[in-house]
Design an enzyme around this catalytic site. Structure first.
Site, PDB file in Angstrom:
ATOM      1  N   TYR A  92       0.711  -1.020   0.135  1.00 44.87           N
ATOM      2  CA  TYR A  92       0.302   0.106   0.290  1.00 44.87           C
ATOM      3  C   TYR A  92       0.637   1.159  -0.042  1.00 44.87           C
ATOM      4  CZ  TYR A  92      -4.069  -2.976   0.673  1.00 44.87           C
ATOM      5  OH  TYR A  92      -4.825  -4.142   0.420  1.00 44.87           O
ATOM      6  N   TYR A 468     -11.785  -0.707  -0.103  1.00 47.17           N
ATOM      7  CA  TYR A 468     -11.469  -0.470   0.810  1.00 47.17           C
ATOM      8  C   TYR A 468      -9.697   0.051   1.059  1.00 47.17           C
ATOM      9  CZ  TYR A 468      -7.936  -4.010   3.939  1.00 47.17           C
ATOM     10  OH  TYR A 468      -7.071  -4.210   4.069  1.00 47.17           O
ATOM     11  N   ARG A 469      -9.366   0.771   0.378  1.00 44.29           N
ATOM     12  CA  ARG A 469      -7.777   0.393   0.392  1.00 44.29           C
ATOM     13  C   ARG A 469      -7.204   0.294  -0.314  1.00 44.29           C
ATOM     14  NH1 ARG A 469      -4.599  -2.936   5.174  1.00 44.29           N
ATOM     15  NH2 ARG A 469      -2.474  -1.171   6.017  1.00 44.29           N
TER      16      ARG A 469
END
Lengths: 523, 128
Positions: A92, A468-469
């Site tokens: 991420y 969601y991310r």
């Protein structure tokens, strides 16, 4: 310093003025501004170049007071800083800031475990504490409490919860297990949320909500403040722990499995992690793709069969765990087994049957609160360092699972990739997590990976599935899909941002939230 | 005195109990506590290796670093501690800069002094 950020603003001059003042606060050692050291703050797995997200400087405070002082300087000199906890979730973005040329506020030095409460089963932590740190301290104290680890054990407990990550025990909604936080706002003000706002409170880590608006959520996946303390509830080791893997032979079994699990999950029979891995997720723990087929492209049916045979797995493989007294575990397992046995070809693997398999070993260790790095064996599937996660949310319904599976398979196959896929089942939804591995050393493949990832964001959103991310590189794209009512949610976020951080010094661009001065560069 | 059928029944019950136990995990918290406390007593470099590096470079098959190194090395030797050609400078360069699948450790996360101790431990030819 000659980094020019994509904002068109040259922060270098601002940092040049600010750095001597930062050094007075934290000491020379804890301000990093040489190119060689800054390179460690890159995002090394992304679909874009290594230097796309490099910072101009890193400041590492050792206390709340230092954080407050640093933000005062940052406001005065307009030097944006992105806070990181351990900064190790590379799929991420890891330690990198969203905007090249801005700075990083590295909170790893703030790594105290402030309290472990064995009666109420919680801990109060600083942001630099990793799952491994907390696990080690619990074991050192002879505690019966467990960490609820996300898959890479070196991740930050606070950072993971603030990014709303997923753990592997019944406490796996890591933000759901959070209780109370202390935050330094952009103006240096210190607040404590929930019951912590009452001086001398004796329930700060026991009751989430306090009085008045419940604000903890606005500090997750956002750039509204710097969290300097966080409470986290911890699970006590139960008398009996029974992990199981169930394999399923056919693609279509995914939908049937999800529909079979739903009532058991929603009605509370299965509180543990429910993780469904595809055959490639199994393969990647022990093999490399090139062992099967040296040439690039999609794997053949023959290789798929070979994987299932060598890995002794199915097309889909469910991992879960039962906890409690013997009576509870036996009763729950009996219902679970009877339910899934109705799916033709289902095979059950219990402790003692797969202990030599790395996938079984690391996953069952996670399910009993033992952080490890076993998931990183999957990085070796392609082996050239490219890895980002595509993570849409879908209803816990078989029809949706199949729709998402076919969407991802078509999009990624058309782009020349085999998706490595898993589904993490939540309460009433599923996180679909495509662990997208690609050859980062090949510029053409990296570009193709970037293109298909962006396309997948919008194709999924058209069907009602939002992520969601996401990685730094895709934050604007994902944010743009949450545009109900003329993007009212983003306008709300920007209203908060302008009020809380008018100078835009905290993590500009995180989750697509830009300060007023930089809104022009949003994609 | 137990009848033959009761003896067989008791034996079956006992075997079933063991079968059930083998399919469940027994608690290993006591063992983990011992491990952590034993690590705390190790000399600095060895201790830091166990605490910071062994999660990827330990000897189990699910340790990703060992797995990758076994594929990259000519003789399949994945154990970092067994490599005889490493020097402290090489270890430090890799740790600070990273490689594909070996992520860099920044100085805020792992200090220069701690990295020196780890590098010296890993390259110490005299260790068992």
């Amino acid at each position: 310093m000659s980094n020019i950020s994509k904002s068109g603003v040259d922060f270098a001059a601002n940092f040049k003025r600010a750095i001597p003042e930062f050094k007075k606060i934290v000491g020379d050692k804890w301000v990093v501004s040489d190119q060689e050291s800054l390179y460690a703050y890159r995002s090394p797995e992304s679909t874009v170049e290594d230097d796309a997200f490099l910072p101009s400087a890193v400041i590492a405070p050792g206390s709340v007071e230092e954080v407050q002082a640093i933000l005062k300087v940052a406001n005065a000199h307009k030097t944006p800083l992105s806070p990181i906890s351990t900064g190790k979730n590379y799929m991420y973005g890891g330690p990198a800031p969203r905007v090249k040329g801005t700075g990083v506020l590295d909170l790893r030095r703030m790594n105290k475990i402030l309290e472990i409460n064995e009666r109420q089963n919680y801990a109060l932590l600083e942001p630099g504490v990793s799952f491994l740190d907390l696990h080690r301290e619990l074991r050192r104290r002879g505690s019966k409490l467990w960490v609820c680890p996300a898959a890479p054990g070196w991740g930050g407990v606070v950072g993971n919860a603030l990014d709303r990550g997923v753990g592997w025990t019944p406490y796996g909604d890591n933000f759901g297990a959070q209780c109370g936080m202390e935050v330094v706002l952009a103006n240096g003000e210190l607040i404590r949320t929930g019951m912590g706002a009452l001086p001398g409170s004796n329930t700060w880590q026991m009751f989430k909500y306090g009085f008045g608006p419940y604000v903890d959520g606005i500090f997750t996946q956002s750039n509204f403040g710097v969290v300097t303390k966080m409470g986290i509830w911890l699970m006590q080791e139960p008398p009996v722990v029974k992990p199981v893997m169930v394999s399923f032979e056919n693609e279509e079994d995914l939908g049937i499995l999800v529909d079979a699990l739903r009532p058991l999950r929603v009605n509370g029979l299965l509180p543990g992690a429910l993780m469904i891995f595809d055959y490639l997720s199994e393969a990647a723990t022990e093999m490399t793709r090139s062992e099967l087929e040296p040439a690039k492209g999609l794997l053949s049916e023959k290789s798929v069969k070979e994987i299932c045979k060598r890995m002794d797995c199915g097309i889909w493989n469910l991992y879960t765990c039962f906890y409690g007294t013997q009576e509870i575990v036996d009763a729950a397992y009996a219902i679970f087994e009877a339910t899934l046995k109705k799916i033709k070809g289902a095979r059950f693997f219990l402790e003692g049957s797969r202990d030599d398999r790395p996938g079984w070993k690391y996953r069952t260790s996670l399910m009993r609160g033992q952080p490890n790095m076993g998931e990183f064996t999957q990085l070796n599937w392609i082996g050239s360092g490219g890895h980002v996660a595509f993570a849409p949310i879908l209803p816990l319904e078989g029809e949706h699972a199949m729709r998402m599976y076919h969407l991802i398979k078509k999009l990624y196959n058309d782009a020349g990739f085999d998706p490595v896929l898993d589904f993490a089942i939540g309460g009433r939804e599923m996180h679909c997590v495509l662990m997208f591995y690609f050859d980062r050393s090949n510029p053409e493949e990296r570009k193709r990976a970037d293109a298909v990832f962006r396309k997948a964001i919008f194709e999924a959103a058209k069907l009602g599935y939002g992520e969601y991310r996401t990685h730094l590189a895709f934050m604007d794209d994902v944010a743009s899909t949450y545009n109900y009512n003329n993007a009212a949610m983003m306008k709300f976020n920007e209203t908060l941002k302008d009020a809380l951080d008018p100078n835009g010094i905290l993590a500009p661009g995180k989750s697509g939230i830009w300060p007023k001065s930089m809104r022009g560069i949003r994609k | 005195m137990m009848t033959g059928r009761a003896v067989v029944g008791a034996a079956v019950w006992l075997l079933a109990s063991f079968h059930v136990q083998a399919q469940q995990m027994t608690s290993n918290l006591a063992e983990l506590e011992k491990q952590v406390k034993a690590q705390d007593q190790l000399p600095l470099g060895h201790r830091l290796f166990e605490q910071r590096c062994a999660i990827c470079h330990g000897s189990e098959p699910y340790h990703p670093g060992t797995r990758v190194l076994s594929q990259r090395s000519a003789n399949g030797q994945g154990s970092l501690q067994s490599r005889t050609y490493l020097t402290p400078a090489v270890v430090k360069a890799v740790v600070r800069n990273g490689l594909p699948q070996m992520f860099p450790f920044r100085a805020v996360d792992l200090s220069d002094q701690d990295l020196d101790a780890i590098a010296n431990y890993v390259t110490d030819r005299s260790k068992p």
